[in-house]
Scaffold this motif. Structure first.
Motif, short mmCIF file in Angstrom:
data_model
loop_
_atom_site.label_atom_id
_atom_site.label_comp_id
_atom_site.label_asym_id
_atom_site.label_seq_id
_atom_site.Cartn_x
_atom_site.Cartn_y
_atom_site.Cartn_z
N LYS A 82 10.24 68.67 -14.32
CA LYS A 82 9.11 69.51 -14.68
C LYS A 82 8.76 69.24 -16.14
O LYS A 82 9.59 68.73 -16.90
CB LYS A 82 9.47 70.98 -14.45
CG LYS A 82 9.69 71.27 -12.97
CD LYS A 82 10.19 72.67 -12.72
CE LYS A 82 10.45 72.84 -11.23
NZ LYS A 82 11.23 74.02 -10.93
N LEU A 97 -0.80 72.20 -5.30
CA LEU A 97 0.06 73.01 -4.45
C LEU A 97 -0.84 73.82 -3.52
O LEU A 97 -2.06 73.80 -3.65
CB LEU A 97 0.91 73.96 -5.29
CG LEU A 97 1.91 73.33 -6.24
CD1 LEU A 97 2.51 74.39 -7.15
CD2 LEU A 97 3.01 72.64 -5.45
N ASN A 102 0.77 71.88 -10.03
CA ASN A 102 2.06 71.73 -10.69
C ASN A 102 2.06 70.38 -11.39
O ASN A 102 1.17 69.56 -11.16
CB ASN A 102 3.20 71.84 -9.68
CG ASN A 102 4.48 72.34 -10.31
OD1 ASN A 102 4.61 72.42 -11.53
ND2 ASN A 102 5.44 72.69 -9.48
N LEU A 104 4.68 67.03 -12.90
CA LEU A 104 5.97 66.34 -12.95
C LEU A 104 5.91 65.26 -14.02
O LEU A 104 4.82 64.79 -14.37
CB LEU A 104 6.30 65.69 -11.61
CG LEU A 104 6.58 66.61 -10.43
CD1 LEU A 104 6.70 65.80 -9.14
CD2 LEU A 104 7.84 67.43 -10.67
N THR A 129 4.59 67.04 -3.39
CA THR A 129 5.48 66.74 -4.51
C THR A 129 5.95 65.29 -4.45
O THR A 129 5.94 64.59 -5.46
CB THR A 129 6.69 67.69 -4.49
OG1 THR A 129 6.22 69.04 -4.59
CG2 THR A 129 7.64 67.39 -5.64
#
Length: 173
Positions: A82, A97, A102, A104, A129
């Motif tokens: 993260k 999402l 989100n 990474l 993801t």
């Protein structure tokens, strides 16, 4: 242990983290030494004779399986984390999402150019993801050899999103 034996050790938690979700809790699987060893042994057997230069683990539950597998394969472990958790220069990606976005990150120098990378995570659901992780790996110069999951929720069709990539899952629900 059979795959069914392993599957029976995964606890179902209704309405977690939000109502309507049936959470697959791996703590009961990894808390059983024989079962945890069996998972790592099965993954090792699958990849021991393949050309793998690095194993990537996705924060956070992917680390549980990627570290012992990288050790068994005798290759390095590369974390995808993260934002703000990696100390050196990173590539970042934002992905969608179900409700929001989100991010990474991966270190820019994570791989030698063309490194064959095995990606491990605990669970394949919708594939968002892991698709983002694949993009990061390619930004950093790696080539995804295969995507491996302990659990796959087949009804969410995550494989469809990843159709151009090889996918392996140990347990399907």
């Amino acid at each position: 242990m059979t795959r069914q034996d392993l599957a029976s050790l995964i606890r179902n938690i209704p309405d977690f983290p939000i109502p309507g979700i049936q959470f697959k809790d791996i703590t009961t699987l990894i808390g059983n030494g024989q079962a945890f060893s069996e998972v790592i042994d099965r993954l090792h057997e699958r990849y021991q004779n393949q050309q793998i230069d690095a194993v990537v683990g996705i924060e956070s539950r992917g680390f549980i399986f990627s570290a012992p597998l990288a050790y068994r394969l005798g290759v390095g472990l590369v974390p995808i984390r993260k934002p703000g958790k990696l100390p050196a220069a990173t590539y970042q990606i934002e992905y969608q999402l179900e409700y929001g976005t989100n991010r990474l990150e991966i270190h820019r120098d994570a791989f030698q150019p063309g490194a064959r990378v095995l990606v491990i995570d605990d669970l394949l659901a919708t594939g968002g993801t892991i698709a983002a992780a694949c993009d990061l790996i390619e930004m950093a110069g790696g080539q995804v050899a295969e995507l491996a999951f302990v659990i796959e929720l087949t009804f969410l069709n995550g494989r469809e999103r990843l159709r151009e990539r090889p996918v392996f899952s140990l347990i399907q629900f």
